[in-house]
Design a protein around this motif. Structure first.
Motif, PDB file in Angstrom:
ATOM      1  N   VAL A  21       0.843  -1.198   0.000  1.00 10.76           N
ATOM      2  CA  VAL A  21       0.000   0.000   0.000  1.00 10.76           C
ATOM      3  C   VAL A  21       0.875   1.244   0.000  1.00 10.76           C
ATOM      4  N   LEU A  22       0.252   2.348  -0.292  1.00 12.44           N
ATOM      5  CA  LEU A  22       0.955   3.629  -0.345  1.00 12.44           C
ATOM      6  C   LEU A  22       1.564   3.962   1.018  1.00 12.44           C
ATOM      7  N   GLN A  23       2.795   4.443   1.004  1.00  5.62           N
ATOM      8  CA  GLN A  23       3.509   4.805   2.220  1.00  5.62           C
ATOM      9  C   GLN A  23       3.516   6.326   2.362  1.00  5.62           C
ATOM     10  N   LEU A  24       3.047   6.809   3.514  1.00  7.34           N
ATOM     11  CA  LEU A  24       2.977   8.239   3.795  1.00  7.34           C
ATOM     12  C   LEU A  24       3.961   8.580   4.903  1.00  7.34           C
ATOM     13  N   TYR A  25       4.814   9.556   4.639  1.00  8.12           N
ATOM     14  CA  TYR A  25       5.790  10.034   5.622  1.00  8.12           C
ATOM     15  C   TYR A  25       5.410  11.474   5.949  1.00  8.12           C
ATOM     16  N   SER A  26       4.965  11.712   7.186  1.00  5.08           N
ATOM     17  CA  SER A  26       4.324  12.999   7.430  1.00  5.08           C
ATOM     18  C   SER A  26       4.273  13.326   8.909  1.00  5.08           C
ATOM     19  N   LEU A  27       3.571  14.415   9.208  1.00  3.62           N
ATOM     20  CA  LEU A  27       3.359  14.937  10.549  1.00  3.62           C
ATOM     21  C   LEU A  27       2.045  15.712  10.461  1.00  3.62           C
ATOM     22  N   PRO A  28       1.205  15.703  11.500  1.00  2.45           N
ATOM     23  CA  PRO A  28      -0.090  16.374  11.397  1.00  2.45           C
ATOM     24  C   PRO A  28       0.008  17.904  11.521  1.00  2.45           C
ATOM     25  N   THR A  29       0.656  18.505  10.538  1.00  2.00           N
ATOM     26  CA  THR A  29       0.710  19.958  10.366  1.00  2.00           C
ATOM     27  C   THR A  29      -0.233  20.327   9.222  1.00  2.00           C
ATOM     28  N   PRO A  30      -0.474  21.623   8.972  1.00  2.00           N
ATOM     29  CA  PRO A  30      -1.368  21.967   7.855  1.00  2.00           C
ATOM     30  C   PRO A  30      -0.942  21.374   6.516  1.00  2.00           C
ATOM     31  N   ASN A  31       0.360  21.361   6.228  1.00  7.11           N
ATOM     32  CA  ASN A  31       0.800  20.738   4.980  1.00  7.11           C
ATOM     33  C   ASN A  31       0.681  19.223   5.035  1.00  7.11           C
ATOM     34  N   ASN A  70      13.789  18.280   2.536  1.00  9.32           N
ATOM     35  CA  ASN A  70      13.572  17.994   3.965  1.00  9.32           C
ATOM     36  C   ASN A  70      12.272  18.572   4.523  1.00  9.32           C
ATOM     37  N   LYS A  71      11.193  18.432   3.766  1.00  4.83           N
ATOM     38  CA  LYS A  71       9.879  18.865   4.235  1.00  4.83           C
ATOM     39  C   LYS A  71       8.902  17.697   4.143  1.00  4.83           C
ATOM     40  N   ILE A  72       7.899  17.710   5.018  1.00  2.00           N
ATOM     41  CA  ILE A  72       6.798  16.754   4.911  1.00  2.00           C
ATOM     42  C   ILE A  72       5.647  17.432   4.193  1.00  2.00           C
ATOM     43  N   PRO A  73       4.771  16.656   3.575  1.00  3.16           N
ATOM     44  CA  PRO A  73       4.733  15.191   3.492  1.00  3.16           C
ATOM     45  C   PRO A  73       5.504  14.685   2.268  1.00  3.16           C
ATOM     46  N   ALA A  74       5.714  13.383   2.248  1.00  2.70           N
ATOM     47  CA  ALA A  74       6.251  12.688   1.080  1.00  2.70           C
ATOM     48  C   ALA A  74       5.604  11.312   1.039  1.00  2.70           C
ATOM     49  N   ILE A  75       5.570  10.723  -0.141  1.00  3.48           N
ATOM     50  CA  ILE A  75       4.948   9.400  -0.283  1.00  3.48           C
ATOM     51  C   ILE A  75       5.796   8.514  -1.168  1.00  3.48           C
ATOM     52  N   ILE A  76       5.556   7.221  -1.052  1.00  2.00           N
ATOM     53  CA  ILE A  76       5.939   6.249  -2.071  1.00  2.00           C
ATOM     54  C   ILE A  76       4.689   5.440  -2.376  1.00  2.00           C
ATOM     55  N   ASP A  77       4.283   5.455  -3.614  1.00  2.00           N
ATOM     56  CA  ASP A  77       3.165   4.619  -4.045  1.00  2.00           C
ATOM     57  C   ASP A  77       3.739   3.406  -4.755  1.00  2.00           C
ATOM     58  N   PRO A  78       3.612   2.194  -4.183  1.00  2.00           N
ATOM     59  CA  PRO A  78       4.168   1.006  -4.825  1.00  2.00           C
ATOM     60  C   PRO A  78       3.480   0.670  -6.143  1.00  2.00           C
ATOM     61  N   ASP A  79       2.291   1.232  -6.331  1.00  2.00           N
ATOM     62  CA  ASP A  79       1.532   0.986  -7.552  1.00  2.00           C
ATOM     63  C   ASP A  79       1.381   2.293  -8.324  1.00  2.00           C
ATOM     64  N   LEU A  88       7.313  10.639  -4.272  1.00  3.32           N
ATOM     65  CA  LEU A  88       6.833  11.979  -4.587  1.00  3.32           C
ATOM     66  C   LEU A  88       6.850  12.840  -3.333  1.00  3.32           C
ATOM     67  N   PHE A  89       7.306  14.083  -3.490  1.00  2.00           N
ATOM     68  CA  PHE A  89       7.199  15.057  -2.406  1.00  2.00           C
ATOM     69  C   PHE A  89       6.523  16.320  -2.942  1.00  2.00           C
ATOM     70  N   GLU A  90       6.271  17.268  -2.051  1.00  3.16           N
ATOM     71  CA  GLU A  90       5.473  18.488  -2.275  1.00  3.16           C
ATOM     72  C   GLU A  90       3.985  18.148  -2.193  1.00  3.16           C
ATOM     73  N   SER A  91       3.332  18.720  -1.193  1.00  2.74           N
ATOM     74  CA  SER A  91       1.945  18.368  -0.902  1.00  2.74           C
ATOM     75  C   SER A  91       1.012  18.637  -2.079  1.00  2.74           C
ATOM     76  N   GLY A  92       1.217  19.742  -2.780  1.00  5.67           N
ATOM     77  CA  GLY A  92       0.360  20.042  -3.917  1.00  5.67           C
ATOM     78  C   GLY A  92       0.498  19.019  -5.023  1.00  5.67           C
ATOM     79  N   ALA A  93       1.729  18.626  -5.312  1.00  6.34           N
ATOM     80  CA  ALA A  93       1.963  17.608  -6.340  1.00  6.34           C
ATOM     81  C   ALA A  93       1.335  16.278  -5.931  1.00  6.34           C
TER      82      ALA A  93
END
Length: 235
Positions: A21-31, A70-79, A88-93
């Motif tokens: 499943v998709l991996q989310l690397y983050s922190l509960p901030t507005p971004n 060096n900013k959150i969030p970032a993801i890895i989508d295995p699919d 992928l990084f940058e919340s908007g992207a």
């Protein structure tokens, strides 16, 4: 899937227990919560990993291997596209990617799509940076500065942005008319933070912006938003 993810150094520090499943690397901030809210709204399976700023996790070699900024969030989508993993990084992207992946939260009509994207950019280029500066100068280190001109500059710009948004929302349920989507998910966690965590509501005259608050309350009433605002859970 395990072998695909194991090629990413970040999985050494944050091992994937569900590598399919998709991996989310983050922190509960507005971004950060932009992406967790979107994932909750979409019902996509994902595994959240908490990136702790108090221990400088975002500066670790493992995190920098995924996001050199060096900013959150970032993801890895295995699919990802073509069935291959996508980092992928940058919340908007990431919001655009998730919307395109699922065909949801972003209008399919081209003109409406670009309307939504312009408001997403409005948040990324204006609301996020300006509200963040208000937070710094009002609540954090900047509050010790005797010279209040920097604070007042950002307060004035934040108030201007709120006025733009307030006028736009008149007669609309959401930022893009009746269609809830990634523009709302990007904007309203920052609005919530300005008056809430930053405690700057009185400073910017938030009470003047009735339309903004009306839509904020509708946003906060959504179950997926309520869940996403607390993901990843702080350790």
């Amino acid at each position: 899937m395990t072998d695909k993810l194991s090629s990413f150094p970040i999985t050494k520090k944050w091992p994937a227990t569900r590598p399919d499943v998709l991996q989310l690397y983050s922190l509960p901030t507005p971004n950060g919560v932009k992406v967790s809210i979107a994932l909750e709204e979409l019902g996509l399976p994902y595994e959240p990993h908490l990136v702790k700023f108090d221990t400088n996790d975002q500066l670790s070699p493992e995190f920098l291997s995924l996001n050199p900024n060096n900013k959150i969030p970032a993801i890895i989508d295995p699919d990802g596209p073509g069935g291959e993993p996508l980092p992928l990084f940058e919340s908007g992207a990431i919001l655009i990617y998730l919307a395109d992946k699922t065909g949801r939260l972003l209008p399919q009509d081209p003109a409406r799509r670009y309307e939504a994207l312009q408001w997403l950019m409005f948040q990324m280029g204006g609301i996020g940076p300006m509200f963040g500066q208000v937070g710094f100068f009002h609540k954090f280190a900047g509050k010790e500065f005797e010279d209040k001109r920097p604070r007042d500059r950002y307060v004035a710009e934040s108030r201007r942005l709120l006025a733009v948004l307030d006028r736009h929302l008149q007669g609309k349920a959401w930022v893009v008319g009746d269609e809830y989507g990634i523009a709302d998910i990007a904007i309203f966690p920052w609005v919530r933070n300005l008056a809430g965590f930053y405690e700057a509501g009185e400073l910017v005259g938030y009470a003047d912006f009735k339309e903004v608050d009306r839509v904020l309350q509708a946003f906060l009433a959504r179950p997926a938003v309520q869940r996403g605002l607390n993901i990843p859970a702080r350790g």
